[in-house]
Design a protein around this motif. Sequence first.
Motif, PDB file in Angstrom:
ATOM      1  N   ASP A  95     -37.847  22.650   9.452  1.00 26.08           N
ATOM      2  CA  ASP A  95     -37.441  22.223  10.381  1.00 26.08           C
ATOM      3  C   ASP A  95     -36.958  21.165  10.744  1.00 26.08           C
ATOM      4  OD1 ASP A  95     -35.305  23.631   8.868  1.00 26.08           O
ATOM      5  OD2 ASP A  95     -35.516  26.037   9.471  1.00 26.08           O
ATOM      6  N   TYR A  97     -35.522  17.916  10.121  1.00 29.79           N
ATOM      7  CA  TYR A  97     -34.252  18.249  10.132  1.00 29.79           C
ATOM      8  C   TYR A  97     -33.174  17.496  10.048  1.00 29.79           C
ATOM      9  CZ  TYR A  97     -33.949  16.288  14.982  1.00 29.79           C
ATOM     10  OH  TYR A  97     -34.116  14.808  15.771  1.00 29.79           O
ATOM     11  N   ASP A  98     -33.489  15.390   9.475  1.00 31.13           N
ATOM     12  CA  ASP A  98     -32.759  14.673   9.455  1.00 31.13           C
ATOM     13  C   ASP A  98     -33.172  14.224   8.102  1.00 31.13           C
ATOM     14  OD1 ASP A  98     -35.101  13.455  10.790  1.00 31.13           O
ATOM     15  OD2 ASP A  98     -33.806  12.683  12.427  1.00 31.13           O
TER      16      ASP A  98
END
Length: 288
Positions: free
Chosen positions: A185, A189-190
């Motif tokens: 995470d 996360y992207d």
Amino acid sequence: MRIIPESELIINSDGSIFHLHIKPEQLSDKIIMMGDPGRVTMTASFFDSIECDIQSREFHTVTGMYKGKRITALSHGIGTDNIDIVVTELDALANVDFETREVKKDFKQLTMIRVGTSGGMQPHCPVGSFVVSEKSIGFDGLLHYYEGSSEIREEEFEESFQKHVNWSPYHCSPYVVSADEELVDKIGYDMIKGVTISAIGFYGPQGRYVRLPLADPELNSKIESFRFGDHSITNYEMESSALAGLGKMMGHKAMTACAIIANRVAKESNANYKVSTEDLIKIVLDRI
């Protein structure tokens, strides 16, 4: 307290560990790993200062400072067999007293992030995208050599995969492990979150047919169509399963993020992937 024999953990005459040739004080607890020794040089070019630069075989290690963070960049070479060497020796550097050959009472947790290149197995993993290995499937069998692997392996996933692809009894039994969730995470996360296969070779074991015909020419199409709940297999590489598995068994935080440099479904590739890999390394340096 067990005293680790010299034959089990070889320490060089200069006090460095056998393969990596680095000493405990030269290792940061934040480690960025990659296959190519030259990529370590590129990573270190972003450092504000360099503490040590050590080369031994395919293992190139540079420890330095980056935006106030002490980071070690390390090359591990190709394959899960090399990951077995590297993760074991990194853990020993952090958690074994080289003088007494005993495990230290206070455990030091390492953060290990592998930055790699990979081939995409799904249309939503195009060339140039970044995939973080939320889960990994090891085709190598490495974890089965260590006690307690059943505690971290995901056996229902393994059984479902073997049934779907009609897994050959001549292959090692595949194992499924998850990367450190918090690290996934934080770093990815992207990025595309996926399931990564760690193959035991680059050609036949990944379904490439050059001159030797494949034992199962349909294996990749079966891999592409496999689903387990919401999970599909996103990409192929050669190290993430061993890193995630050994890291979890030893109590470290570990994960892999890859730049997709080929898409096996679209049969596209990009041999000039340096910029994409460099961008991914910069992201990991900023987020580690």
